[in-house]
Design a protein around this motif. Structure first.
Motif, PDB file in Angstrom:
ATOM      1  N   UNK A   1       0.816  -1.211   0.000  1.00 28.14           N
ATOM      2  CA  UNK A   1       0.000   0.000   0.000  1.00 28.14           C
ATOM      3  C   UNK A   1       0.848   1.259   0.000  1.00 28.14           C
TER       4      UNK A   1
ATOM      5  N   UNK B   1       2.645   4.290   8.186  1.00 27.49           N
ATOM      6  CA  UNK B   1       1.812   3.584   9.148  1.00 27.49           C
ATOM      7  C   UNK B   1       1.411   2.192   8.646  1.00 27.49           C
ATOM      8  N   UNK B   2       1.984   1.794   7.510  1.00 29.80           N
ATOM      9  CA  UNK B   2       1.592   0.499   6.966  1.00 29.80           C
ATOM     10  C   UNK B   2       2.256  -0.654   7.713  1.00 29.80           C
ATOM     11  N   UNK B   3       3.218  -0.332   8.577  1.00 28.90           N
ATOM     12  CA  UNK B   3       3.857  -1.361   9.398  1.00 28.90           C
ATOM     13  C   UNK B   3       3.509  -1.115  10.862  1.00 28.90           C
ATOM     14  N   UNK B   4       3.241  -2.179  11.576  1.00 29.44           N
ATOM     15  CA  UNK B   4       2.929  -2.075  13.010  1.00 29.44           C
ATOM     16  C   UNK B   4       4.081  -1.371  13.729  1.00 29.44           C
TER      17      UNK B   4
ATOM     18  N   UNK C   1       4.867  -0.906  16.735  1.00 29.73           N
ATOM     19  CA  UNK C   1       5.397  -1.457  17.992  1.00 29.73           C
ATOM     20  C   UNK C   1       6.224  -2.727  17.769  1.00 29.73           C
ATOM     21  N   UNK C   2       6.342  -3.151  16.517  1.00 32.82           N
ATOM     22  CA  UNK C   2       7.047  -4.407  16.254  1.00 32.82           C
ATOM     23  C   UNK C   2       8.312  -4.172  15.461  1.00 32.82           C
TER      24      UNK C   2
ATOM     25  N   UNK D   1      12.819  -0.951  14.354  1.00 29.47           N
ATOM     26  CA  UNK D   1      11.399  -0.616  14.329  1.00 29.47           C
ATOM     27  C   UNK D   1      11.109   0.265  13.108  1.00 29.47           C
TER      28      UNK D   1
ATOM     29  N   UNK E   1       9.892   3.123  12.719  1.00 30.89           N
ATOM     30  CA  UNK E   1      10.243   4.541  12.795  1.00 30.89           C
ATOM     31  C   UNK E   1      11.736   4.778  12.635  1.00 30.89           C
TER      32      UNK E   1
ATOM     33  N   UNK F   1      -8.456   1.702  12.288  1.00 32.01           N
ATOM     34  CA  UNK F   1      -8.463   2.489  11.058  1.00 32.01           C
ATOM     35  C   UNK F   1      -7.067   2.652  10.473  1.00 32.01           C
ATOM     36  N   UNK F   2      -6.027   2.308  11.245  1.00 32.79           N
ATOM     37  CA  UNK F   2      -4.661   2.572  10.779  1.00 32.79           C
ATOM     38  C   UNK F   2      -4.245   1.562   9.714  1.00 32.79           C
ATOM     39  N   UNK F   3      -3.269   1.996   8.889  1.00 31.14           N
ATOM     40  CA  UNK F   3      -2.900   1.221   7.709  1.00 31.14           C
ATOM     41  C   UNK F   3      -2.326  -0.152   8.024  1.00 31.14           C
ATOM     42  N   UNK F   4      -1.599  -0.271   9.146  1.00 28.16           N
ATOM     43  CA  UNK F   4      -0.936  -1.556   9.357  1.00 28.16           C
ATOM     44  C   UNK F   4      -1.936  -2.678   9.620  1.00 28.16           C
TER      45      UNK F   4
ATOM     46  N   UNK G   1      -2.490  -3.951   6.297  1.00 30.00           N
ATOM     47  CA  UNK G   1      -1.339  -4.774   5.915  1.00 30.00           C
ATOM     48  C   UNK G   1      -1.465  -6.165   6.524  1.00 30.00           C
TER      49      UNK G   1
ATOM     50  N   UNK H   1      -2.767  -9.326  18.386  1.00 26.93           N
ATOM     51  CA  UNK H   1      -1.340  -9.082  18.226  1.00 26.93           C
ATOM     52  C   UNK H   1      -1.017  -7.720  17.627  1.00 26.93           C
ATOM     53  N   UNK H   2      -1.960  -7.163  16.884  1.00 27.39           N
ATOM     54  CA  UNK H   2      -1.642  -5.906  16.206  1.00 27.39           C
ATOM     55  C   UNK H   2      -2.437  -4.734  16.764  1.00 27.39           C
TER      56      UNK H   2
ATOM     57  N   UNK I   1      -1.296  -1.714  20.119  1.00 28.32           N
ATOM     58  CA  UNK I   1      -1.254  -0.316  19.705  1.00 28.32           C
ATOM     59  C   UNK I   1      -2.316   0.521  20.390  1.00 28.32           C
TER      60      UNK I   1
ATOM     61  N   UNK J   1       6.053   0.298  26.406  1.00 26.92           N
ATOM     62  CA  UNK J   1       5.091  -0.112  25.387  1.00 26.92           C
ATOM     63  C   UNK J   1       5.523   0.368  24.011  1.00 26.92           C
ATOM     64  N   UNK J   2       5.924   1.620  23.920  1.00 30.29           N
ATOM     65  CA  UNK J   2       6.106   2.236  22.615  1.00 30.29           C
ATOM     66  C   UNK J   2       7.573   2.526  22.316  1.00 30.29           C
ATOM     67  N   UNK J   3       8.181   1.759  21.407  1.00 25.71           N
ATOM     68  CA  UNK J   3       9.598   1.965  21.099  1.00 25.71           C
ATOM     69  C   UNK J   3       9.875   3.345  20.512  1.00 25.71           C
ATOM     70  N   UNK J   4       8.825   3.975  19.935  1.00 21.71           N
ATOM     71  CA  UNK J   4       9.049   5.305  19.362  1.00 21.71           C
ATOM     72  C   UNK J   4       9.410   6.320  20.431  1.00 21.71           C
TER      73      UNK J   4
ATOM     74  N   UNK K   1      13.020   6.094  21.468  1.00 22.92           N
ATOM     75  CA  UNK K   1      13.881   6.761  20.502  1.00 22.92           C
ATOM     76  C   UNK K   1      13.889   8.265  20.708  1.00 22.92           C
TER      77      UNK K   1
END
Lengths: 272, 318, 315
Positions: free
Chosen positions: B88, B93-96, B98-99, B143, B145, C208-211, C214, C228-229, C233, C306-309, C312
């Motif tokens: 897509x 945002x097409x990849x999770x 958090x993984x 990740x 990001x 609603x998010x793209x992943x 996917x 899992x997804x 999130x 929880x959030x690796x972002x 970073x």
């Protein structure tokens, strides 16, 4: 669509409650202060729609009188706490910088004290009373309104007409009163309606625990406290006040949700 | 292999796709071009069985000989990843988020192919190498990001290829990327389709990217294919008035935003429900005939491998 | 990351200290003379003077605060005037019960709230969603103490399955756990109503998010995509609410212990209020507030895990 239903149910419940409370000021089916040993634990009948309690008082009359207490406590405590909180939030927003930082930090601190803890402190220091309960509930409203008012006000400050007013030399104070406050009032009213529900719940809990309304003042929470010891004898007495509390909390909660959706349709769509 | 006959997709009264037919053999690369709302993404989703719940699909659709016209969600799920895969737009945002991307790529390998953790890892590494990801070992542990847009799109391609699908649908895979990165991604897709003998359906509004990537192009408007043929011929000698307008509107060679408005074509794409009954392009067409609004022009052969749906362009029977 | 942790820890300790100051001021300074609070207004001046001398109440206020807080820092909460034993001992006796109740309540809240919220989100717009949302709307409006009374009426008075209240002590673990079933249920039902709503709306947002698309495109099952997804999130707002709910559950134990006559810290607070045991109440209020603040502190830390972002951004 469903939100409109919420609003209607909420408004209906609040209306019924308000009418019952106002009516009880001039008329109740029976005088709820009159005790009668011969009339105690009467089952529901044409005379006493919901029967009588352990002291022979008419339950409907008691519930009506108690609704005044609930509404008054909610009104006063949210009024006081909301005013102080809004003033703090507007100040933080108007001045920014260290003033804002300090106010918001103190507000954060306020969140560490749930109403119950504050009421416990006041009760231990001054003895339990309805005034202390009101103060405690007012107290928890201060940080909530500080946050809400500041968040909403910060958005207003970036609007063109406020910037224009600033350029024209208007003071922060007059801009706050003329532009910011009127523009965030809808948000504040919505929040107040929701906090009304919280306040009614808190008053009931505090009165139930003996930290709120004191005898002989009628209160739903206190009625439940008394009913608890009579649970085997007259379980029905434990039902009615609870239903009243739910109706009141649900009423203000739904009304608040409905009002919020009207004042911010964008939010409503995001939530649907 | 895809065989689609008269696929229509409707939302109540509004038709998002109208009698679209496709036939693609292994190794074939098809481009779908058109403006937003032309139905090209809807067609891509239909081929994945991922239409919105409210959509009603009719027509015949078969993938690798499996008739999927009435497939349940479970039947579709078994097709996805293994037979047909999709990538897509907007790799952000097409990849999770958090993984670790390695775990994301390993998930279908372990789940669908039943690979052990170490085998899945090895396979993911190979896929990363195949899709041209630099320092693949390290990237597996990162990740989303922490990767660039181009790298994320490569990860998505690796993920799509994980279970060796025979068909890859790429929906605007380069739109969110810089021009030079986009170029490398389209080249990668071309190479992968060729090496693997895979059907590639490349959905884009970027004509230059389409021209580089595919052999055949289908131009879509209002939920229909209005013109189709070898990409070089269609782009150099467009027959349908809409295709002509689309080509004139092409701003640069590398392609830019075509979404908003085509200068040569008056007006905007009408809302689905407001599309005319006859030729979908009537009302915006510069050479409109009286019958255009009422009579639907069929997609007819016009010589060679080309086809066009326009009352102005006569059928050529060979 | 380190800087973040240090900053947050410092902020946390400052908050605790600020709380202790507020509690101390409200309970020692606002009422005027604590000896009057403890002995009552009809006590003799001599008795008050003796008490003031005994408790060091004639010292300047800042000295009294420092003395108190220094003790607290070393685990000495002072002596209960009523029970004539160290407050620390009173707390230690009752803490296990309150902590168990709070832990059970939180656990049940989290499990029930998230499960119901996810079910509602997965059935968005269908009957299951409506029913759960309706029940949760009701759950939010129910006072926990009233729900407790209804539970007692049904399960203790009518059905006689469970005890109506009281606590047999941990020497009888089965009976002890049985006596905690109704209190835990009362705590959790109300709180999980809130959590279910937050979980639902958060999950719907993530859907609603793209992943998610996917994941569907790679042939994942609905259940797997959800568990899992989507759920991981959706966790950030959920954790925020859970943090606030720990506070609600902890103060909720105060109420619930009084409904069910459970001898925990909540009962002790009320006994101490009626005993005018000022310093015990003071210690308990600080303790409860500290638990609330700690819960929020842990939530702040949990976000990063929880959030690796975030990790970073912080390093």
């Amino acid at each position: 669509m469903t939100r409109a239903i919420n609003l209607r149910i909420g408004a209906g419940l609040v209306l019924v409650l308000t009418v019952a409370a106002l009516l009880s000021l001039v008329w109740t089916p029976y005088d709820y202060t009159v005790l009668s040993v011969t009339q105690k634990f009467r089952p529901p009948s044409a005379d006493h729609w919901l029967g009588t309690d352990q002291l022979g008082r008419d339950v409907v009359s008691l519930l009506m009188a108690a609704s005044v207490n609930s509404l008054a406590v909610a009104f006063i405590s949210v009024g006081i706490g909301g005013s102080i909180g809004t003033a703090l939030g507007l100040t933080a927003s108007a001045f920014g910088g260290w003033v804002e930082t300090v106010i918001m930090r103190v507000a954060d601190l306020g969140f560490a004290f749930p109403a119950l803890l504050f009421a416990i402190m006041l009760a231990a220091a001054f003895g339990p009373s309805l005034t202390n309960a009101i103060l405690a509930i007012a107290f928890i409203n201060v940080p909530i309104f500080t946050r809400v008012a500041r968040g909403a006000a910060n958005q207003i400050w970036t609007r063109d007409y406020v910037l224009a007013g600033r350029a024209a030399g208007a003071s922060q104070f007059s801009l706050t009163i003329d532009h910011v406050l009127p523009n965030i009032s809808a948000t504040l009213i919505v929040q107040a309606t929701i906090e009304f529900a919280v306040a009614i719940l808190a008053e009931a809990a505090l009165s139930y625990l003996g930290l709120g309304a004191q005898p002989p003042m009628p209160s739903w929470g206190r009625m439940l406290n008394e009913a608890q010891t009579l649970m085997y004898l007259a379980p029905q007495l434990a039902i009615y006040p609870g239903l009243c509390i739910i109706a009141a909390v649900l009423g203000f909660g739904l009304l608040g949700d409905g009002l919020r959706d009207i004042s911010d349709p964008r939010l409503a769509r995001a939530r649907a | 292999m895809i065989e689609a006959e008269n696929i229509s997709v409707a939302f109540g009264e509004a038709e998002a796709l109208r009698r679209v037919s496709l036939s693609l053999r292994p190794g074939e690369r098809l481009g779908l071009v058109g403006e937003s709302g032309s139905g090209k993404s809807m067609l891509g989703l239909a081929l994945m069985g991922m239409l919105p719940e409210a959509a009603q699909m009719t027509g015949r659709l078969a993938i690798d000989g499996h008739d999927l016209s009435r497939a349940t969600d479970n039947e579709w799920r078994d097709m996805r990843a293994r037979k047909v895969a999709m990538i897509f737009q907007e790799p952000m945002m097409a990849l999770n988020p958090l993984r670790r991307v390695g775990d994301t790529v390993m998930e279908p390998l372990r789940l669908h192919l039943g690979l052990s953790k170490s085998d899945a890892r090895r396979r993911a590494l190979e896929l990363f190498e195949e899709t041209g990801i630099q320092e693949p070992e390290e990237k597996l542990r990162q990740y989303p990001h922490e990767l660039s847009g181009g790298q994320r799109q490569r990860v998505l391609i690796a993920l799509a290829l994980a279970c060796d699908p025979g068909i890859l649908i790429a929906d605007e895979p380069t739109t969110a990327l810089d021009a030079h990165v986009a170029l490398r991604i389209t080249d990668l897709l071309t190479r992968l389709a060729r090496d693997r003998g895979m059907v590639l359906v490349f959905i884009s509004h970027d004509l230059a990217a389409v021209a580089r990537t595919v052999e055949t192009v289908a131009v879509m408007y209002g939920g229909e294919i209005v013109e189709k043929g070898p990409v070089a011929q269609v782009l150099s000698d467009p027959r349908h008035p809409y295709t002509k307008g689309l080509l004139h509107a092409r701003p640069t060679i590398t392609g830019g935003e075509l979404r908003k408005r085509l200068p040569m074509i008056p007006g905007n794409v009408p809302a689905l429900a407001d599309l005319p009954h006859g030729c979908r392009f009537s009302g915006r067409c510069s050479v409109e005939l009286p019958q255009c609004a009422e009579v639907r022009p069929a997609l007819l052969g016009i010589g060679g491998l080309r086809a066009c749906a326009c009352h102005h362009v006569p059928e050529v029977v060979e | 990351m380190q800087v973040f942790l240090i900053k947050r820890t410092l902020g946390f300790l400052t908050t605790i200290l600020a709380i202790s100051v507020i509690v101390f001021l409200v309970m020692n300074v606002l009422p005027g003379d604590p000896s009057v609070t403890i002995l009552g207004i009809d006590s003799s001046e001599d008795a008050r003077a003796a008490l003031r001398a005994q408790l060091g109440l004639d010292d300047p206020i800042w000295q009294r605060y420092l003395h108190w807080i220094w003790g607290v820092a070393q685990g000495d909460f002072g002596t209960s005037y009523f029970f004539r034993v160290p407050v620390g001992e009173l707390i230690a006796e009752r803490l296990p019960l309150t902590l168990s109740l709070a832990a059970f309540g939180t656990l049940a809240t989290v499990v029930l709230g998230i499960v119901l919220g996810v079910i509602a989100a997965a059935n968005h717009g269908r009957a299951g969603d409506w029913i759960i949302m309706l029940l949760s709307q009701l759950g939010i409006a129910i006072p926990a103490f009233w729900l407790s009374m209804l539970l007692v009426l049904l399960f203790a008075v009518k059905l006689r399955w469970l005890p109506p209240g009281g606590f047999p002590g941990w020497d009888e673990p089965v009976a002890a756990l049985r006596s905690l079933i109704l209190p835990t249920t009362a705590l959790a039902l109300v709180q999980s109503a809130v959590l279910a709503r937050v979980t639902r709306s958060s999950a719907l947002e993530v859907m609603r998010l793209d992943f998610v698309r996917t994941a569907r495109a790679t042939g994942m099952t609905r259940g797997r995509i959800l568990g899992r997804h989507i759920l991981p999130n959706a966790l950030v707002p959920i954790v925020t609410i859970v943090g606030m709910q720990v506070a609600a559950v902890v103060t909720g134990t105060i109420v619930i212990e009084n409904v069910f006559y459970l001898p925990g810290l909540g009962r002790l607070v009320f006994q101490s209020i009626s005993n005018r045991d000022l310093f015990t109440v003071q210690a308990l209020v600080v303790l409860f507030a500290a638990i609330v603040v700690t819960a929020n502190f842990l939530v702040d830390i949990a976000y990063v895990l929880i959030d690796p972002r975030l990790k970073g951004r912080l390093s």
